[in-house]
Design an enzyme around this catalytic site. Sequence first.
Site, PDB file in Angstrom:
ATOM      1  CB  SER A  26      -0.879   0.001   1.258  1.00 23.70           C
ATOM      2  OG  SER A  26      -1.504   1.251   1.463  1.00 23.70           O
ATOM      3  CE1 TYR A  48      -4.226  -1.645   5.242  1.00 19.42           C
ATOM      4  CE2 TYR A  48      -2.953   0.325   4.741  1.00 19.42           C
ATOM      5  CZ  TYR A  48      -3.659  -0.783   4.319  1.00 19.42           C
ATOM      6  OH  TYR A  48      -3.798  -1.030   2.974  1.00 19.42           O
TER       7      TYR A  48
END
Length: 293
Positions: free
Chosen positions: A136, A149
């Site tokens: 990501s 995350y």
Amino acid sequence: MTTSDELVLISGASTGMGAATARELARRGYHVLAGVRREADADAVRASGIEPVILDITDPEHIEAVARRIAADPAGRPLRAVINNAGIAVNAPVELLSMAEWRHQFEVNFFGHVAVTQAVLPALHASSGRVVNISSIGGKVAMPTYGAYGGAKFALEAMSDALRRELAPHGVQVVVVEPGGVRTEMTGHGIARLNDTLAGLSPAERGRYGGLMRAIVSHATAFTASGLPAEAAGRVIADAATVRRPRTRYTIGRDAAVLTRLSRILPDRLLDRLLAADLRPHFPKGQPATSAA
């Protein structure tokens, strides 16, 4: 060998980028083992060239069953690639996120991918195949409330670098894909969890973090709405899994390309200010944006 003579395994293939990648690879002629967590999801993704397999990547029995399915493929097809795509997003300030949530996020977004990769590496060694890890933009730049995350994605990036260097002499390639804004269901699930956390804050916690968390909800909603469709991301991921000479990293979207470059060249304090400026318009009116500065 034609593409129809090769397998590709994808985790997290029930919706979003995973499902779009499965459809794209099937369109290109590969036989896709589409990992899903529930039978209902299996029925939704089953199609020509797409074979659903039950795969919760935190369940060792599921992982072992998928490895056996690959090894005992009825047509003797080799495994061209594994695409580690499954993931969750749980946003909260570091101070507020429970240790159980920290551990769960790492189990899904990091340790599960390591376990799947270890299980299928014998098949990839035999086929000179490829590992594709879906990271990501959060694996390069960690916004406020993205500590867990981003931490898991940073770990995935580091593991991918080590694995690439370990496997290169043996003919197995490792590729990282770093999406930015993509219109998928995962962001909505993350926002719902953040709202649940926000509702349970004490007055003192709400005073410290309430405005920030509302700003993150607004920012994430806008970021996703302006993002690329899952189909566009699926095409990039399919290329990363199948082109003859892949790059070590692919970004998806202009936002990811710009931010990953900035993260390499800007001093931390300047990057902090740029991220704060990007977040500031999303704070509730009348709420000072001190938490973003």
